[in-house]
Design a protein around this motif. Structure first.
Motif, short mmCIF file in Angstrom:
data_model
loop_
_atom_site.label_atom_id
_atom_site.label_comp_id
_atom_site.label_asym_id
_atom_site.label_seq_id
_atom_site.Cartn_x
_atom_site.Cartn_y
_atom_site.Cartn_z
N PHE A 270 23.02 -7.54 3.21
CA PHE A 270 22.51 -6.18 3.00
C PHE A 270 21.50 -5.81 4.08
O PHE A 270 21.50 -4.67 4.57
N LYS A 271 20.66 -6.74 4.46
CA LYS A 271 19.68 -6.49 5.52
C LYS A 271 20.41 -6.21 6.84
O LYS A 271 20.04 -5.28 7.57
N TYR A 272 21.43 -7.00 7.15
CA TYR A 272 22.21 -6.79 8.36
C TYR A 272 22.81 -5.38 8.34
O TYR A 272 22.74 -4.65 9.32
N LEU A 273 23.40 -4.99 7.21
CA LEU A 273 24.00 -3.67 7.06
C LEU A 273 22.98 -2.57 7.30
O LEU A 273 23.25 -1.60 8.03
N ARG A 274 21.81 -2.70 6.73
CA ARG A 274 20.77 -1.68 6.90
C ARG A 274 20.34 -1.56 8.37
O ARG A 274 19.91 -0.50 8.80
N ASN A 275 20.45 -2.65 9.12
CA ASN A 275 19.99 -2.66 10.51
C ASN A 275 21.07 -2.36 11.54
O ASN A 275 20.78 -2.33 12.74
N GLU A 276 22.30 -2.13 11.08
CA GLU A 276 23.36 -1.78 12.03
C GLU A 276 23.01 -0.46 12.70
O GLU A 276 22.80 0.54 12.03
#
Length: 170
Positions: A83-89
């Motif tokens: 989820f963190k990766y997704l938010r930072n895309e």
């Protein structure tokens, strides 16, 4: 020597015939990303021509979606790290380098191919759910979406890279 596209190179050993198109598409995406980003300037990585997505976003997003589809295919939920990766895309980060983004995608393609090798044809039509809304899919549906989605974004990446390279020569 110019090689034909992956789908014209024959079967990939140890991968079901049903998964060959998805494997070929991911391998083609990997090859094209390397080709299109060769000699691409780090200074242009976060540029958004005409307000469209940056090269960094496309590379992050392709990798992230592939990771998420593989997770759902395993019948698992996303982790907080995902989820963190997704938010930072697509979120600007000067520490992110193009080589790191490319290597992350290459590693994720390798993970996918290994999963394909270890996937029994018997489970390809098994139901899976996607996201918090638990939308319906199947193992094969997730694999194919990951592959076609990668190809779609590689096409967008090519256009973005071309525009940015041309603009930087002006």
């Amino acid at each position: 020597m110019n090689k034909p596209e992956y789908w014209l190179r024959g079967p990939i050993p140890n991968i079901s015939p049903f998964l060959q198109p998805a494997a070929h598409a991911l391998l083609q995406s990997r090859a094209e990303i390397k080709k299109y980003t060769k000699d691409f300037s780090e200074d242009l990585l976060w540029e958004k021509p005409a307000g469209r997505a940056s090269v960094a976003f496309h590379l992050q997003h392709i990798t992230g979606v592939l990771d998420r589809m593989l997770t759902y295919a395993k019948k698992k939920s996303l982790t907080e790290q995902q989820f963190k990766y997704l938010r930072n895309e697509g979120v600007y980060n000067e520490e992110v380098k193009i080589a790191d983004l490319i290597n992350a995608f290459i590693e994720k393609v390798d993970d996918a191919l290994q999963m394909f090798e270890n996937t029994s044809e018997v489970i390809l039509t098994e139901k899976r759910t996607v996201g918090r809304k638990k939308l319906p899919s199947s193992v094969i549906g997730l694999y194919f979406h990951a592959a076609e989605h990668s190809q779609r974004h590689v096409g967008q990446l090519l256009v973005t890279v071309s525009v940015l390279k041309r603009g930087s020569k002006s």
